[in-house]
Design a protein around this motif. Structure first.
Motif, PDB file in Angstrom:
ATOM      1  N   LEU A   1      45.874  41.122  50.509  1.00  0.00           N
ATOM      2  CA  LEU A   1      47.108  41.620  49.903  1.00  0.00           C
ATOM      3  C   LEU A   1      46.692  42.365  48.646  1.00  0.00           C
ATOM      4  CD1 LEU A   1      50.147  41.796  49.292  1.00  0.00           C
ATOM      5  CD2 LEU A   1      50.025  39.512  48.344  1.00  0.00           C
TER       6      LEU A   1
ATOM      7  N   ASP B   1      47.600  44.432  45.314  1.00  0.00           N
ATOM      8  CA  ASP B   1      48.636  44.702  44.327  1.00  0.00           C
ATOM      9  C   ASP B   1      48.612  46.199  44.013  1.00  0.00           C
ATOM     10  OD1 ASP B   1      49.963  45.124  41.809  1.00  0.00           O
ATOM     11  OD2 ASP B   1      49.893  42.957  41.497  1.00  0.00           O
TER      12      ASP B   1
ATOM     13  N   GLU C   1      45.895  44.756  55.929  1.00  0.00           N
ATOM     14  CA  GLU C   1      46.059  44.910  54.489  1.00  0.00           C
ATOM     15  C   GLU C   1      47.535  45.069  54.162  1.00  0.00           C
ATOM     16  OE1 GLU C   1      41.802  47.156  53.595  1.00  0.00           O
ATOM     17  OE2 GLU C   1      43.674  48.283  53.635  1.00  0.00           O
ATOM     18  N   LEU C   2      48.017  44.189  53.318  1.00  0.00           N
ATOM     19  CA  LEU C   2      49.389  44.312  52.841  1.00  0.00           C
ATOM     20  C   LEU C   2      49.326  44.937  51.451  1.00  0.00           C
ATOM     21  CD1 LEU C   2      50.683  40.741  53.762  1.00  0.00           C
ATOM     22  CD2 LEU C   2      50.614  42.796  55.182  1.00  0.00           C
ATOM     23  N   TYR C   3      50.163  45.926  51.218  1.00  0.00           N
ATOM     24  CA  TYR C   3      50.230  46.529  49.898  1.00  0.00           C
ATOM     25  C   TYR C   3      51.556  46.116  49.295  1.00  0.00           C
ATOM     26  CZ  TYR C   3      46.256  49.206  51.422  1.00  0.00           C
ATOM     27  OH  TYR C   3      45.015  49.562  51.870  1.00  0.00           O
ATOM     28  N   GLY C   4      51.498  45.411  48.186  1.00  0.00           N
ATOM     29  CA  GLY C   4      52.732  44.867  47.645  1.00  0.00           C
ATOM     30  C   GLY C   4      52.851  44.962  46.141  1.00  0.00           C
TER      31      GLY C   4
ATOM     32  N   ILE D   1      44.143  40.009  46.753  1.00  0.00           N
ATOM     33  CA  ILE D   1      44.359  38.599  47.029  1.00  0.00           C
ATOM     34  C   ILE D   1      43.997  38.339  48.479  1.00  0.00           C
ATOM     35  CG2 ILE D   1      46.100  36.792  47.182  1.00  0.00           C
ATOM     36  CD1 ILE D   1      47.665  38.444  45.028  1.00  0.00           C
TER      37      ILE D   1
ATOM     38  N   PHE E   1      43.995  36.100  51.930  1.00  0.00           N
ATOM     39  CA  PHE E   1      44.784  35.075  52.593  1.00  0.00           C
ATOM     40  C   PHE E   1      44.400  35.027  54.058  1.00  0.00           C
ATOM     41  CE2 PHE E   1      47.560  37.595  55.222  1.00  0.00           C
ATOM     42  CZ  PHE E   1      47.584  38.822  54.588  1.00  0.00           C
TER      43      PHE E   1
END
Lengths: 144, 144
Positions: free
Chosen positions: A97, A99, A134-137, A106, A108
Motif C-alpha cells: 500500500l 501512500d 499495489e494499492l495507492y491510497g 506499507i 500487507f
DNA sequence: GACACAGTTGCAAAGATTCTCAACTGGAAT
DNA sequence: ATTCCAGTTGAGAATCTTTGCAACTGTGTC
C-alpha cells in the motif's frame, strides 16, 4: 505455494536452486540488500558495492536487480518518475500500500486475495507464476 | 468475475474535470490511444503523432502518458526490461493477467477482489485512490 | 587439481525516460 | 475580442537502464 517464516532468507541457496551462479558481485550485492533497512536505488547500491570491490560495474548492479526481481527476492518501486528503488522481499510474500502523499510503503498480506487470484487465473486457463498488487491510497483524515 | 467490453470514453471531459488543459498535442495523443487496438510504446505513439502534427515532441508524449496514467485513463506495462507499453483503460476498471511466455495481456475484473482491497486499505487507515493488480502466469497445458 | 563450457562480467555505446527552461497557449476574467 | 497568467510545450541536456561483445569465472566432470 507460500513461505511462512520471516527470517533472513538464504538467498545464495535460492539462487543455486534456481540454477544461478553465485559470483563475487552477486554475493556483495546480496549482502548489501540483506543488511540495509532503506530502499536504495541502483546507483546507491552501486556506490556501496564499489567500496567493497571497486571492479563491480553499474551494469551488473542493474542485471542483478532484474534477476532478483524475477526470482521474487526483491521488489521494485518507482515513485513519481524517479529511479527505481529496491527492497528485499522478506521470506513471506506481501503486497504494498503506497501512500500517495508521502511515498511511504506499507506491506500487507491477505490469503483471501491470494486465493481469489489463483481462482481467477485458473478460470482463464493460467497458472500464476507471481503477481504484483499495489494499492495507492491517502491516509484517512478524521480531523478535517 | 466478468470481462470488460470496449467503450470509447470521453477523455476530454475527464481531463477537464480534473482541471487539465485540452491542448493540441494531448488531443492528438488521445485520438491515437482511443483508435488503436495494440499496446504501443512511447516511441510508437510519437511516430504516429508526428504524422498528424510534426511539431509534437517525444517529451510531450512521455509527459502525457504519465499524466494519463495518474488519472487512471491508461495502463502501463513493462515487459522484461523493454520500453513501457500503454493501453487505454476502458471505461470500466480492470486488472491484468500477463502471459509470461507471449507477453499477451488478458483483462479481467473481480468485484470480490476490489472489495477486499478496500477493506484492507481501510483497516490500515487509508482510502484507495487507485490500484494495480497484475498476475503473471503461464498457460495451463493439458496436452503434456 | 585441471578442463571445458555456459553463464557472467565490465566496458562502452545505445536506448529509454525525465528534466530544465525559455517561449507559447488555453481558457478564465474582463 | 483582448488581456493575463498558470499550465504546457519543444528542444536538447541530463539521467536512468539495457545491450553487445570480448574477456573472465563458477561449477560440473574427470
Amino acid at each position: 505455494m507460500k513461505h511462512t517464516f520471516n527470517q533472513k532468507p538464504d538467498y545464495e541457496k535460492e539462487l543455486r536452486n534456481a540454477g544461478v551462479r553465485i559470483t563475487r558481485p552477486r554475493r556483495i550485492i546480496l549482502d548489501i540488500l540483506t543488511s540495509t533497512e532503506d530502499h536504495p536505488d541502483a546507483m546507491k547500491i552501486f556506490h556501496r558495492a564499489i567500496e567493497i570491490d571497486d571492479s563491480i560495474s553499474l551494469s551488473t548492479v542493474y542485471r542483478t536487480m532484474n534477476l532478483l526481481e524475477e526470482m521474487g527476492a526483491i521488489h521494485r518501486h518507482a515513485f513519481n518518475g524517479g529511479p527505481s528503488r529496491f527492497e528485499q522481499a522478506h521470506g513471506e510474500h506481501h503486497d504494498h500500500l503506497i501512500d500517495v502523499d508521502t511515498g511511504a510503503v506499507i506491506e500487507f498480506k491477505s490469503d483471501k486475495i491470494e486465493k481469489l487470484q489463483e481462482e481467477i487465473a485458473k478460470s482463464l486457463g493460467y497458472d500464476i507464476i507471481h503477481h504484483r498488487l499495489e494499492l495507492y491510497g491517502r491516509k484517512i483524515d478524521r480531523s478535517s
